[in-house]
Design a protein around this motif. Structure first.
Motif, PDB file in Angstrom:
ATOM      1  N   GLN A 242      42.714  39.405  54.549  1.00 46.15           N
ATOM      2  CA  GLN A 242      43.511  38.987  53.647  1.00 46.15           C
ATOM      3  C   GLN A 242      42.864  38.847  52.240  1.00 46.15           C
ATOM      4  O   GLN A 242      43.207  37.795  51.405  1.00 46.15           O
ATOM      5  CB  GLN A 242      44.322  37.570  54.234  1.00 46.15           C
ATOM      6  CG  GLN A 242      45.027  37.713  55.587  1.00 46.15           C
ATOM      7  CD  GLN A 242      45.896  36.578  55.968  1.00 46.15           C
ATOM      8  OE1 GLN A 242      45.627  35.449  55.295  1.00 46.15           O
ATOM      9  NE2 GLN A 242      46.263  36.376  57.223  1.00 46.15           N
ATOM     10  N   THR A 243      42.012  39.657  52.073  1.00 44.40           N
ATOM     11  CA  THR A 243      41.514  39.542  50.707  1.00 44.40           C
ATOM     12  C   THR A 243      42.258  40.262  49.863  1.00 44.40           C
ATOM     13  O   THR A 243      43.105  41.081  49.907  1.00 44.40           O
ATOM     14  CB  THR A 243      39.938  40.244  50.829  1.00 44.40           C
ATOM     15  OG1 THR A 243      40.151  41.445  51.251  1.00 44.40           O
ATOM     16  CG2 THR A 243      39.050  39.510  51.593  1.00 44.40           C
ATOM     17  N   GLU A 244      42.402  39.631  48.518  1.00 41.89           N
ATOM     18  CA  GLU A 244      42.742  40.383  47.319  1.00 41.89           C
ATOM     19  C   GLU A 244      41.914  40.883  46.033  1.00 41.89           C
ATOM     20  O   GLU A 244      41.309  40.144  45.683  1.00 41.89           O
ATOM     21  CB  GLU A 244      43.742  39.347  46.804  1.00 41.89           C
ATOM     22  CG  GLU A 244      44.933  38.709  47.819  1.00 41.89           C
ATOM     23  CD  GLU A 244      45.952  37.723  47.355  1.00 41.89           C
ATOM     24  OE1 GLU A 244      45.724  37.386  46.118  1.00 41.89           O
ATOM     25  OE2 GLU A 244      46.591  37.044  48.061  1.00 41.89           O
ATOM     26  N   SER A 245      42.343  41.852  45.579  1.00 45.01           N
ATOM     27  CA  SER A 245      41.911  42.360  44.301  1.00 45.01           C
ATOM     28  C   SER A 245      42.593  42.819  43.424  1.00 45.01           C
ATOM     29  O   SER A 245      43.931  43.439  43.804  1.00 45.01           O
ATOM     30  CB  SER A 245      40.818  43.305  44.747  1.00 45.01           C
ATOM     31  OG  SER A 245      41.333  44.707  45.040  1.00 45.01           O
ATOM     32  N   LEU A 246      42.500  42.764  41.879  1.00 40.90           N
ATOM     33  CA  LEU A 246      43.551  42.996  41.187  1.00 40.90           C
ATOM     34  C   LEU A 246      42.536  43.593  39.716  1.00 40.90           C
ATOM     35  O   LEU A 246      41.745  42.718  39.309  1.00 40.90           O
ATOM     36  CB  LEU A 246      44.533  42.046  40.523  1.00 40.90           C
ATOM     37  CG  LEU A 246      45.406  42.443  39.557  1.00 40.90           C
ATOM     38  CD1 LEU A 246      46.118  43.441  39.773  1.00 40.90           C
ATOM     39  CD2 LEU A 246      46.072  41.196  39.078  1.00 40.90           C
ATOM     40  N   MET A 247      42.743  44.877  39.470  1.00 45.02           N
ATOM     41  CA  MET A 247      42.138  45.179  38.081  1.00 45.02           C
ATOM     42  C   MET A 247      43.160  45.697  37.164  1.00 45.02           C
ATOM     43  O   MET A 247      44.097  46.692  37.286  1.00 45.02           O
ATOM     44  CB  MET A 247      41.314  46.464  38.552  1.00 45.02           C
ATOM     45  CG  MET A 247      39.952  46.240  39.612  1.00 45.02           C
ATOM     46  SD  MET A 247      39.132  47.764  39.613  1.00 45.02           S
ATOM     47  CE  MET A 247      38.512  47.705  41.243  1.00 45.02           C
ATOM     48  N   GLU A 248      43.132  44.857  35.784  1.00 46.51           N
ATOM     49  CA  GLU A 248      43.982  45.334  34.999  1.00 46.51           C
ATOM     50  C   GLU A 248      43.266  45.782  33.782  1.00 46.51           C
ATOM     51  O   GLU A 248      42.637  44.983  33.140  1.00 46.51           O
ATOM     52  CB  GLU A 248      45.008  44.084  34.485  1.00 46.51           C
ATOM     53  CG  GLU A 248      45.985  43.502  35.591  1.00 46.51           C
ATOM     54  CD  GLU A 248      47.061  44.242  35.620  1.00 46.51           C
ATOM     55  OE1 GLU A 248      47.299  45.356  34.881  1.00 46.51           O
ATOM     56  OE2 GLU A 248      47.850  44.090  36.573  1.00 46.51           O
ATOM     57  N   VAL A 249      43.485  47.083  33.313  1.00 45.15           N
ATOM     58  CA  VAL A 249      42.537  47.675  32.177  1.00 45.15           C
ATOM     59  C   VAL A 249      43.529  48.136  31.273  1.00 45.15           C
ATOM     60  O   VAL A 249      44.448  49.118  31.574  1.00 45.15           O
ATOM     61  CB  VAL A 249      41.651  48.785  32.713  1.00 45.15           C
ATOM     62  CG1 VAL A 249      40.718  49.432  31.934  1.00 45.15           C
ATOM     63  CG2 VAL A 249      41.009  48.250  34.081  1.00 45.15           C
ATOM     64  N   LYS A 250      43.409  47.871  29.814  1.00 45.21           N
ATOM     65  CA  LYS A 250      44.306  48.218  28.955  1.00 45.21           C
ATOM     66  C   LYS A 250      43.279  48.417  27.634  1.00 45.21           C
ATOM     67  O   LYS A 250      42.525  47.672  27.232  1.00 45.21           O
ATOM     68  CB  LYS A 250      45.079  47.308  28.519  1.00 45.21           C
ATOM     69  CG  LYS A 250      46.239  46.912  29.336  1.00 45.21           C
ATOM     70  CD  LYS A 250      47.441  45.806  28.837  1.00 45.21           C
ATOM     71  CE  LYS A 250      48.446  45.522  29.990  1.00 45.21           C
ATOM     72  NZ  LYS A 250      49.322  44.635  29.360  1.00 45.21           N
ATOM     73  N   GLY A 251      43.584  49.703  27.087  1.00 47.50           N
ATOM     74  CA  GLY A 251      42.833  50.113  26.022  1.00 47.50           C
ATOM     75  C   GLY A 251      43.261  51.151  24.967  1.00 47.50           C
ATOM     76  O   GLY A 251      44.483  51.639  25.463  1.00 47.50           O
ATOM     77  N   VAL A 252      42.654  51.296  24.077  1.00 50.97           N
ATOM     78  CA  VAL A 252      43.035  52.199  22.920  1.00 50.97           C
ATOM     79  C   VAL A 252      42.079  53.057  22.543  1.00 50.97           C
ATOM     80  O   VAL A 252      40.835  52.719  22.296  1.00 50.97           O
ATOM     81  CB  VAL A 252      43.612  51.500  21.559  1.00 50.97           C
ATOM     82  CG1 VAL A 252      43.864  52.214  20.345  1.00 50.97           C
ATOM     83  CG2 VAL A 252      44.634  50.408  21.934  1.00 50.97           C
TER      84      VAL A 252
END
Length: 372
Positions: A242-252
């Motif tokens: 029940q582990t959780e990971s979240l990667m949010e990448v925003k670029g220009v």
């Protein structure tokens, strides 16, 4: 100074299409001079948040306890070798059991023209503690040199570490930012990174979710311009249930900038109930930009949920027309859209001075200018 060391960095956990030449990157003739031997002015400045946080300065890699020494990092084992071979002194910050300092631990690395340094800072959060760490890499806007830092994080049971890294180096700098972390049961590591400066940036983060119900979150914002090059590798490794990971990448990307992003969610056998998500959004504001992305999910367990997505696109003409009809030039409209994602991440930084430095940098000034 040692020269001729060839490094393989930012390796994918599993090789993909070899003909694309994106599985790893190579660095040669690395300058492994460490800070404090020839130029003492670049020693990191830090501010402890008060009781509950201690610091041991100048440890060597060989004397570290194995729990810290063996933490894998995003840039890979060659970065560990570089720290060891260069005898880079390591600053270790320890947060006592149950401590929750209100103020952040602040570390500032300030560079001058022509300086080439490597730093290492390790954060150890004992059971039930929490800490926010704000780390800045700064130089004059016109300066050149090289700046490398390795940061390792260890979060014991139910501990929380939040690491905020802002890189505002000069246009001629080469930057290396290497992060590794381990989470025990119920622990969490949160990363917020803004690699905005330097001509060339190599960055990586690897978080091992070893304990059940441990969590990892990464928010990354970049703005590539001119001939800037960004090479990144991020890995969420799920071992606990029940582990959780979240990667949010925003670029220009604009002008002739280039970027390579590798994002891996790795589900190991036994991590039943784990969830991992990776999203990247890239706005392309130039015909000569180079955008490369490798979203990767590795699965050794059946009862898991993995999601990944990568979107890239140009500024919509309808949206551009909307802005221009309200008095903005095309360039001003592009600048506003480029900054929107960075401004959103800045809103999450609990330090007004750091936010002002970012804004000054984005407006063309140097981050070391006096702030009102």
């Amino acid at each position: 100074m040692k020269q001729g060391m060839e490094m393989k960095i930012n390796r994918l956990p599993m090789r993909t299409w070899n003909w694309l030449h994106m599985n790893e990157s190579s660095l040669s003739d690395m300058n492994t001079e460490i800070y404090g031997k020839t130029v003492v002015s670049c020693s990191p400045q830090f501010t402890l948040p008060g009781q509950g946080v201690s610091c041991i300065r100048g440890m060597s890699a060989g004397t570290l306890e194995s729990g810290l020494r063996e933490i894998p990092t995003g840039m890979g084992p060659d970065m560990d070798e570089l720290v060891r071979e260069s005898e880079t002194p390591i600053d270790i910050f320890r947060i006592k059991k149950g401590a929750h300092p209100e103020e952040a631990l602040r570390l500032s690395y300030q560079y001058k023209q022509g300086e080439n340094f490597l730093h290492a800072a390790y954060i150890y959060a004992e059971e039930g503690s929490s800490i926010t760490v704000i780390m800045e890499n700064l130089s004059d806007r016109e300066a050149s040199g090289s700046a490398g830092i390795q940061t390792k994080l260890y979060a014991e049971k139910n501990a929380e570490i939040r690491l905020i890294q802002v890189q505002l180096l000069g246009d001629g700098f080469a930057s290396m930012n290497d992060v590794g972390g381990i989470c025990e049961e119920g622990a969490s590591i949160e990363l917020l990174q803004l690699p905005l400066g330097a001509k060339t940036t190599y960055a990586g983060a690897h978080v091992n979710l070893a304990g059940d119900k441990s969590r990892m979150k990464a928010d990354i914002g970049y703005l590539g311009k001119k001939t800037q090059k960004l090479d990144m590798n991020y890995v969420a490794e799920h071992h606990g249930k029940q582990t959780e990971s979240l990667m949010e990448v925003k670029g220009v990307l604009r002008d002739r900038a280039s970027k390579l992003f590798r994002g891996t969610i790795d589900f190991h056998r036994g991590c039943s109930g784990a969830e991992g998500t990776e999203n990247e959004e890239v706005l392309l504001l130039g015909d000569e930009v180079v955008n490369r992305t490798i979203p990767l999910i590795l699965c050794g367990e059946e009862n898991v949920q993995g999601n990944h997505g990568a979107t890239a696109g140009r500024l919509e003409e309808e949206k551009l027309f909307y802005f221009c009809s309200r008095g903005l030039s095309r360039e001003e409209a592009c600048d506003m859209m480029a900054r929107s994602g960075i401004d959103a991440l800045c809103a999450k930084i609990p330090d007004e001075t750091v936010v002002k430095r970012v804004q000054t940098y984005l407006e063309g000034g140097s981050p070391d200018e006096k702030l009102e």
